[in-house]
Design an enzyme around this catalytic site. Structure first.
Site, PDB file in Angstrom:
ATOM      1  N   PHE A   1       0.822  -1.200   0.000  1.00 25.39           N
ATOM      2  CA  PHE A   1       0.000   0.000   0.000  1.00 25.39           C
ATOM      3  C   PHE A   1       0.863   1.259   0.000  1.00 25.39           C
ATOM      4  O   PHE A   1       1.878   1.329   0.697  1.00 25.39           O
ATOM      5  CB  PHE A   1      -0.884   0.065   1.255  1.00 25.39           C
ATOM      6  CG  PHE A   1      -1.983  -0.937   1.326  1.00 25.39           C
ATOM      7  CD1 PHE A   1      -3.147  -0.776   0.599  1.00 25.39           C
ATOM      8  CD2 PHE A   1      -1.863  -2.036   2.157  1.00 25.39           C
ATOM      9  CE1 PHE A   1      -4.171  -1.703   0.686  1.00 25.39           C
ATOM     10  CE2 PHE A   1      -2.882  -2.968   2.256  1.00 25.39           C
ATOM     11  CZ  PHE A   1      -4.041  -2.811   1.518  1.00 25.39           C
ATOM     12  N   ASP A   2       0.436   2.251  -0.755  1.00 23.01           N
ATOM     13  CA  ASP A   2       0.905   3.609  -0.542  1.00 23.01           C
ATOM     14  C   ASP A   2       0.235   4.084   0.748  1.00 23.01           C
ATOM     15  O   ASP A   2      -0.698   3.430   1.247  1.00 23.01           O
ATOM     16  CB  ASP A   2       0.493   4.477  -1.745  1.00 23.01           C
ATOM     17  CG  ASP A   2       0.785   5.945  -1.533  1.00 23.01           C
ATOM     18  OD1 ASP A   2       1.907   6.271  -1.098  1.00 23.01           O
ATOM     19  OD2 ASP A   2      -0.108   6.767  -1.786  1.00 23.01           O
ATOM     20  N   LEU A   3       0.655   5.213   1.295  1.00 23.18           N
ATOM     21  CA  LEU A   3       0.052   5.715   2.542  1.00 23.18           C
ATOM     22  C   LEU A   3      -0.869   6.905   2.278  1.00 23.18           C
ATOM     23  O   LEU A   3      -2.095   6.762   2.286  1.00 23.18           O
ATOM     24  CB  LEU A   3       1.147   6.082   3.539  1.00 23.18           C
ATOM     25  CG  LEU A   3       0.685   6.557   4.920  1.00 23.18           C
ATOM     26  CD1 LEU A   3      -0.243   5.550   5.577  1.00 23.18           C
ATOM     27  CD2 LEU A   3       1.895   6.835   5.819  1.00 23.18           C
TER      28      LEU A   3
END
Length: 217
Positions: free
Chosen positions: A9-11
């Protein structure tokens, strides 16, 4: 639809909405650098890409001033900006369900690693995340592609279609593709839909519910 065993995941713009914290930090940095006359649209474009890219490409700062602006940004962000943040609706439930299904989850973010770790712990998402890899302090390995590469190497993961990168900007999709991963673009973050679709992600999610359906299949 592919069965994903490992999920990156990106944040910002993918798990949490840090709009206010980032914009306040940016305003602080630009004020310190005596940069004014910028538009709200430019500030919106700043959210998502690496800090160095944003100050250089959006505000035209040279290498020296970019480095200084990043320092000012982090000065404010470290005190106030990181907690001016909120997870998107449904994120907690999604992470818990994916964890229960045995999915291995990671974070690959262009945010400075220590701040990303603070955010994960603050929102108690860290119990679902095996490893977080963020930008190093000097910005030498701040590109999303390099961050993903480093994370894969640290976890001894061999690139495959069963590993997926999820993010809200073209940098996330390009980074995933450059590392030989499947990709999911999310349309509820900071990226522009047209630009995201032009990157030809493997999947496209308009909201967290759609993202969950893709990842849990």
């Amino acid at each position: 639809m592919s069965q994903f065993s490992h999920i990156l995941f990106d944040l910002d713009g993918t798990l949490t909405d840090n709009t206010q914290g980032i914009k306040n930090s940016l305003k602080y940095a630009l004020n310190k650098m005596h940069v004014d006359g910028y538009s709200e649209a430019i500030m919106d474009q700043f959210i998502g890409p690496p800090l160095q890219w944003g100050f250089s490409n959006l505000f035209g700062l040279n290498e020296r001033n970019t480095k200084l602006a990043v320092e000012y940004f982090r000065e404010y962000y470290g005190e106030n900006g990181w907690h001016q943040n909120e997870p998107y609706d449904g994120i907690f439930e999604m992470l818990a369900e994916l964890d229960a299904q045995g999915k291995k989850m990671y974070i690959a973010t262009s945010k400075l690693e220590k701040y990303a770790l603070q955010i994960m712990k603050h929102f108690e998402m860290d119990k679902y995340i095996i490893r977080l890899k963020g930008a190093d302090y000097g910005g030498k390995k701040a590109t999303k592609s390099q961050i993903i590469t480093d994370l894969l190497e640290m976890q001894q993961l061999t690139p495959s279609e069963q590993i997926v990168m999820i993010g809200d900007t073209v940098f996330d999709i390009r980074g995933g593709k450059e590392n030989g991963l499947s990709t999911v673009a999310v349309n509820y973050g900071f990226g522009k839909e047209e630009e995201l679709r032009n990157e030809n992600p493997d999947y496209f999610a308009d909201d967290v519910d759609e993202l969950y359906e893709i990842l849990s299949a």
